[in-house]
Design an enzyme around this catalytic site. Structure first.
Site, PDB file in Angstrom:
ATOM      1  CG  ASN A 125      -0.349  -0.259   2.509  1.00 32.83           C
ATOM      2  OD1 ASN A 125       0.564  -1.071   2.635  1.00 32.83           O
ATOM      3  ND2 ASN A 125      -0.819   0.432   3.532  1.00 32.83           N
TER       4      ASN A 125
ATOM      5  N   GLY B  21       2.395  -6.343   6.944  1.00 34.92           N
ATOM      6  CA  GLY B  21       1.372  -6.979   6.119  1.00 34.92           C
ATOM      7  C   GLY B  21       0.200  -7.452   6.960  1.00 34.92           C
ATOM      8  CB  SER B  22      -2.532  -9.745   6.127  1.00 41.06           C
ATOM      9  OG  SER B  22      -1.888 -10.966   5.795  1.00 41.06           O
TER      10      SER B  22
ATOM     11  CD  GLU C 210       5.214  -2.285  13.092  1.00 40.45           C
ATOM     12  OE1 GLU C 210       4.046  -1.878  13.301  1.00 40.45           O
ATOM     13  OE2 GLU C 210       6.102  -2.210  13.961  1.00 40.45           O
TER      14      GLU C 210
ATOM     15  CD  GLU D  60      -6.405  -3.400   8.179  1.00 39.38           C
ATOM     16  OE1 GLU D  60      -5.858  -2.287   8.194  1.00 39.38           O
ATOM     17  OE2 GLU D  60      -5.788  -4.481   8.352  1.00 39.38           O
TER      18      GLU D  60
END
Length: 457
Positions: free
Chosen positions: A112, A185-186, A207, A329
């Site tokens: 992103n 990431g996820s 993170e 999310e």
């Protein structure tokens, strides 16, 4: 990949990266290279997101330049030996902590913010004296290729390298023997990385994300709250890990809030053609967002074009908590709006969910502020603002619980990529013999006295 890892291991043991002047030189080179290649990198990110030059600088380059400047300015202080108090038991002695680099580090970044999330951890790792392998996300493919080209043409791969690839390459990397793995990431993939790293006892920073709430109380400055909320939610078309994922609005503000937020979105004229709104990163992600709207009450927006990856700012109201949009999310320009009557009940509701990466409160009430800070657990956040806590280098940025492990940015990033050695140094001109054999009751009494006295020092 293994050749790069091995060459970095060999380079690290030469001690070249431990030199403060070397670290500063590399960081200065990195800033210069980024500045010289802003156009190339911006063009690549435009192909992935249709992101404007303005937003790319704001969210990518500007952020990185702040991180680099902060590290260059403070790296000597961060790396210095730090004295700590001694204890009566070890009298006389010197006690100090020595920061040292971990070694060869791996940074796995998300798509992103393809430059910021790849290079900000790398900056921290370089500042700490490590070598770095960066694995950018293959989803933002043009940005990944541009980053690899720029780095490979300007830096030696035995110190800083970019490795491209997909699941297979990432799997090989996370099962390799690095000295540190940093993953953005996820949560789902973060668990896989964590498990793989555990096989080799590699320390990991994760993170991740989560459903970051925003709360508007009945006494908030509504106009300013809406203005900041809309900016933070629709920045990068909502593809931001700390974007407000849903908003809880006091029931008394319902009509005024819905009217105001619609007006604010219209006023900002969010559209790709206006160069102030990005596309969704892929057709797959656009389809996922579209599916989240099923059976929801849409009060604004809701239009999208899957093949073009366009998705307009969308508001929905009162989704159920068991619906997909409230279970995962969102990571897109959809804002669920829910209403509450009692602030305590709103906090209690949030506390029943996984700990989010961020949380935001809009209020003028000091009691609400105190409750928000003392009762809710979240990575970081703001009061009467969104997202901007990320740009303060004096803050560490990271999650808690399911939203992440560890932190970075500024000094926290340096600590994340460092080991702190505890050193006790004693002179040889003096010795207390109580600890040595032969043992006796008399010695034991003296040891107990010293231990009791030590609490006063």
């Amino acid at each position: 990949m293994q050749e790069i890892i091995n060459s970095q291991k060999e380079f690290f043991i030469t001690n070249a990266t431990r030199s403060i002047s070397f670290r500063i030189s590399i960081l200065k080179d990195l800033k210069r290279v980024l500045q010289q290649n802003e156009k190339v990198l911006s063009d690549a990110i435009y192909l992935d997101f249709n992101k404007s030059e303005f937003e790319t600088f704001l969210t990518e380059f500007g952020f990185l330049y702040i991180e680099i400047d902060e590290a260059i300015k403070k790296i000597k202080k961060w790396s210095a030996k730090k004295s700590v108090s001694s204890s009566l038991i070890n009298f006389p002695s010197k006690n100090y902590i020595v920061p040292e680099p971990l070694g060869v580090t791996l940074v796995i970044s998300a798509w992103n913010y393809p430059y910021q999330l790849a290079l900000a951890p790398a900056i921290a790792s370089i500042a700490a004296g490590n070598t770095v392998v960066i694995k950018p996300s293959e989803v933002a493919i043009h940005s990944s290729k541009a980053l690899r080209k720029v780095i490979s043409e300007n830096f030696n791969s035995d110190h800083l390298a970019v490795v491209e690839g997909g699941i297979e390459e990432t799997s090989e990397l996370i099962h390799s023997k690095f000295d540190k793995i940093f993953f953005t990431g996820s949560t789902q993939v973060g668990k896989i990385v964590y498990q793989a790293a555990a096989e080799n006892l590699i320390p990991v920073t994760l993170e991740l994300g989560g459903k970051s709430p925003a709360i508007l109380t009945e006494d908030c400055h509504l106009k300013r709250s809406i203005q900041r909320l809309v900016w933070g939610k629709f920045l990068n078309a909502g593809q931001t890990c700390v974007a407000p994922d849903y908003v809880l609005v006091h029931q008394s503000l319902k009509n005024e809030f819905l009217k105001g937020i619609k007006e604010e979105i219209i006023f900002r004229k969010y559209a790709v053609e206006n160069q102030n709104f990005t596309k969704i990163v892929s057709v797959k992600h656009t389809q996922r967002l579209a599916s989240l709207l099923e059976n929801q009450e849409i009060v604004f927006g809701g239009n999208y074009h899957i093949e073009n990856r366009d998705f307009e700012p969308t508001l929905i109201v009162n989704p159920t908590w068991d619906s997909a949009i409230m279970q995962e999310e969102i990571f897109g320009p959809i804002l669920p709006v829910l209403f509450y009557d009692d602030f305590n009940a709103a906090l209690q509701l949030i506390k029943t969910k996984e700990k989010p990466l961020a949380a935001y409160l809009f209020t003028e009430n000091s009691k609400y502020k105190s409750q928000f800070l003392s009762e809710l657990s979240f990575g970081g956040g703001c009061i009467n603002e969104v997202i901007m806590h990320l740009v303060n280098g004096n803050f560490g940025f990271g999650g808690v619980g399911a939203s992440g492990i560890g932190a970075y940015h500024g000094y926290e990033g340096f600590k994340t990529f460092s080991h702190f050695k505890s050193i006790l140094e004693k002179p040889t001109f003096f010795e207390i013999h109580l600890r040595y054999s032969q043992y006796s009751n008399r010695k034991l009494k003296w040891i107990k006295k010293i231990l009791n006295w030590s609490k006063y020092f």
